[in-house]
Design a protein around this motif. Structure first.
Motif, PDB file in Angstrom:
ATOM      1  N   ALA A   1      14.942  22.124  -1.277  1.00 49.45           N
ATOM      2  CA  ALA A   1      13.656  22.665  -0.832  1.00 49.45           C
ATOM      3  C   ALA A   1      13.302  22.067   0.527  1.00 49.45           C
ATOM      4  N   ARG A   2      12.436  22.744   1.238  1.00 47.65           N
ATOM      5  CA  ARG A   2      11.957  22.216   2.520  1.00 47.65           C
ATOM      6  C   ARG A   2      11.084  21.001   2.275  1.00 47.65           C
ATOM      7  N   SER A   3      11.154  20.045   3.167  1.00 51.01           N
ATOM      8  CA  SER A   3      10.288  18.872   3.076  1.00 51.01           C
ATOM      9  C   SER A   3       8.846  19.311   3.260  1.00 51.01           C
ATOM     10  N   ARG A   4       7.960  18.619   2.582  1.00 53.35           N
ATOM     11  CA  ARG A   4       6.542  18.967   2.629  1.00 53.35           C
ATOM     12  C   ARG A   4       5.743  17.729   3.026  1.00 53.35           C
ATOM     13  N   ALA A   5       4.880  17.865   4.005  1.00 54.91           N
ATOM     14  CA  ALA A   5       4.026  16.767   4.454  1.00 54.91           C
ATOM     15  C   ALA A   5       2.625  16.972   3.892  1.00 54.91           C
ATOM     16  N   CYS A   6       2.182  16.028   3.081  1.00 54.23           N
ATOM     17  CA  CYS A   6       0.845  16.075   2.482  1.00 54.23           C
ATOM     18  C   CYS A   6       0.006  15.009   3.175  1.00 54.23           C
ATOM     19  N   LYS A   7      -1.114  15.418   3.737  1.00 53.21           N
ATOM     20  CA  LYS A   7      -1.900  14.503   4.571  1.00 53.21           C
ATOM     21  C   LYS A   7      -3.227  14.126   3.920  1.00 53.21           C
ATOM     22  N   VAL A   8      -3.583  12.864   4.126  1.00 59.05           N
ATOM     23  CA  VAL A   8      -4.884  12.332   3.697  1.00 59.05           C
ATOM     24  C   VAL A   8      -5.535  11.768   4.953  1.00 59.05           C
ATOM     25  N   GLY A   9      -6.730  12.208   5.247  1.00 55.43           N
ATOM     26  CA  GLY A   9      -7.427  11.792   6.464  1.00 55.43           C
ATOM     27  C   GLY A   9      -8.058  10.423   6.375  1.00 55.43           C
ATOM     28  N   LYS A  10      -7.283   9.437   5.941  1.00 50.21           N
ATOM     29  CA  LYS A  10      -7.766   8.059   5.806  1.00 50.21           C
ATOM     30  C   LYS A  10      -6.628   7.100   6.124  1.00 50.21           C
ATOM     31  N   PRO A  11      -6.977   5.866   6.503  1.00 52.50           N
ATOM     32  CA  PRO A  11      -5.942   4.848   6.639  1.00 52.50           C
ATOM     33  C   PRO A  11      -5.285   4.567   5.280  1.00 52.50           C
ATOM     34  N   LEU A  12      -4.064   4.122   5.310  1.00 53.94           N
ATOM     35  CA  LEU A  12      -3.264   3.875   4.125  1.00 53.94           C
ATOM     36  C   LEU A  12      -3.967   3.010   3.081  1.00 53.94           C
ATOM     37  N   GLU A  13      -4.588   1.934   3.511  1.00 50.82           N
ATOM     38  CA  GLU A  13      -5.239   1.000   2.587  1.00 50.82           C
ATOM     39  C   GLU A  13      -6.415   1.626   1.837  1.00 50.82           C
ATOM     40  N   GLU A  14      -6.996   2.697   2.383  1.00 55.40           N
ATOM     41  CA  GLU A  14      -8.185   3.312   1.779  1.00 55.40           C
ATOM     42  C   GLU A  14      -7.868   4.504   0.874  1.00 55.40           C
TER      43      GLU A  14
ATOM     44  N   ALA B   1       0.836  -1.207   0.000  1.00 55.83           N
ATOM     45  CA  ALA B   1       0.000   0.000   0.000  1.00 55.83           C
ATOM     46  C   ALA B   1       0.866   1.251   0.000  1.00 55.83           C
ATOM     47  N   ARG B   2       1.964   1.239   0.734  1.00 55.19           N
ATOM     48  CA  ARG B   2       2.895   2.377   0.743  1.00 55.19           C
ATOM     49  C   ARG B   2       3.471   2.602  -0.649  1.00 55.19           C
ATOM     50  N   ALA B   3       3.892   1.511  -1.283  1.00 55.85           N
ATOM     51  CA  ALA B   3       4.463   1.611  -2.632  1.00 55.85           C
ATOM     52  C   ALA B   3       3.420   2.125  -3.621  1.00 55.85           C
ATOM     53  N   ARG B   4       2.179   1.670  -3.479  1.00 61.47           N
ATOM     54  CA  ARG B   4       1.098   2.100  -4.374  1.00 61.47           C
ATOM     55  C   ARG B   4       0.853   3.604  -4.240  1.00 61.47           C
ATOM     56  N   VAL B   5       0.759   4.093  -3.006  1.00 61.08           N
ATOM     57  CA  VAL B   5       0.501   5.510  -2.770  1.00 61.08           C
ATOM     58  C   VAL B   5       1.701   6.351  -3.228  1.00 61.08           C
ATOM     59  N   ALA B   6       2.914   5.878  -2.974  1.00 60.92           N
ATOM     60  CA  ALA B   6       4.106   6.608  -3.412  1.00 60.92           C
ATOM     61  C   ALA B   6       4.166   6.694  -4.937  1.00 60.92           C
ATOM     62  N   GLU B   7       3.796   5.629  -5.620  1.00 55.44           N
ATOM     63  CA  GLU B   7       3.803   5.628  -7.092  1.00 55.44           C
ATOM     64  C   GLU B   7       2.778   6.620  -7.624  1.00 55.44           C
ATOM     65  N   ILE B   8       1.604   6.658  -7.010  1.00 50.35           N
ATOM     66  CA  ILE B   8       0.576   7.616  -7.425  1.00 50.35           C
ATOM     67  C   ILE B   8       1.083   9.042  -7.207  1.00 50.35           C
ATOM     68  N   ALA B   9       1.682   9.296  -6.043  1.00 55.17           N
ATOM     69  CA  ALA B   9       2.191  10.637  -5.730  1.00 55.17           C
ATOM     70  C   ALA B   9       3.304  11.037  -6.700  1.00 55.17           C
ATOM     71  N   ARG B  10       4.193  10.105  -7.016  1.00 50.87           N
ATOM     72  CA  ARG B  10       5.288  10.415  -7.943  1.00 50.87           C
ATOM     73  C   ARG B  10       4.740  10.775  -9.315  1.00 50.87           C
ATOM     74  N   ARG B  11       3.749  10.021  -9.771  1.00 53.53           N
ATOM     75  CA  ARG B  11       3.161  10.271 -11.094  1.00 53.53           C
ATOM     76  C   ARG B  11       2.381  11.581 -11.116  1.00 53.53           C
ATOM     77  N   LEU B  12       1.498  11.785 -10.141  1.00 54.70           N
ATOM     78  CA  LEU B  12       0.665  12.993 -10.126  1.00 54.70           C
ATOM     79  C   LEU B  12       1.481  14.260  -9.867  1.00 54.70           C
TER      80      LEU B  12
END
Length: 88
Positions: free
Chosen positions: A63-76, A17-28
Motif C-alpha cells: 500500500a502507499r505510505s500514509r502521513a497522519c498529522k497532529v498539529g501539536k509538538p510530539l510531547e503534547e 515520546a516517539r515510542a509512546r505515540v507509535a505504540e498508541i498508533a499501532r494499537r488504535l
C-alpha cells in the motif's frame, strides 16, 4: 559492575515520546508487526501550518505510505489526537 553499560547511548527524551505515540498508533490502528510506523516532529514554515506538528508515517506492505498529522509538538500528543489523525 556493568562497565559497558556506562558507555551505551541513552535514548533522547523525544525517543520515549516517539515510542509512546507509535505504540498508541499501532494499537488504535490495529496494525500488525508487518506495518512500519515512524513518528517525527517537524516545524512547518508554511503559514497555513500550525508551526510544530507531529507526523505519523504508516507504511503497509503493498500500500502507499500514509502521513497522519497532529498539529501539536510530539510531547503534547494524546491518544485522542492519534485517533483523530488515523481516522480511528
Amino acid at each position: 559492575m556493568d562497565l559497558l553499560g556506562a558507555f551505551r547511548r541513552r535514548p533522547s527524551p523525544d525517543a520515549a515520546a516517539r515510542a509512546r505515540v507509535a505504540e498508541i498508533a499501532r494499537r488504535l490502528g490495529a496494525f500488525g508487526p508487518e506495518v512500519t510506523l515512524r513518528v517525527n516532529e517537524i516545524v512547518c514554515a508554511d503559514p497555513a501550518c500550525p508551526g510544530t506538528e507531529t507526523v505519523i508515517l504508516v507504511m503497509q506492505p503493498g500500500a502507499r505510505s500514509r502521513a497522519c498529522k497532529v498539529g501539536k509538538p510530539l510531547e503534547e500528543v494524546t491518544e485522542e489526537d492519534v485517533a483523530g489523525a488515523l481516522g480511528a
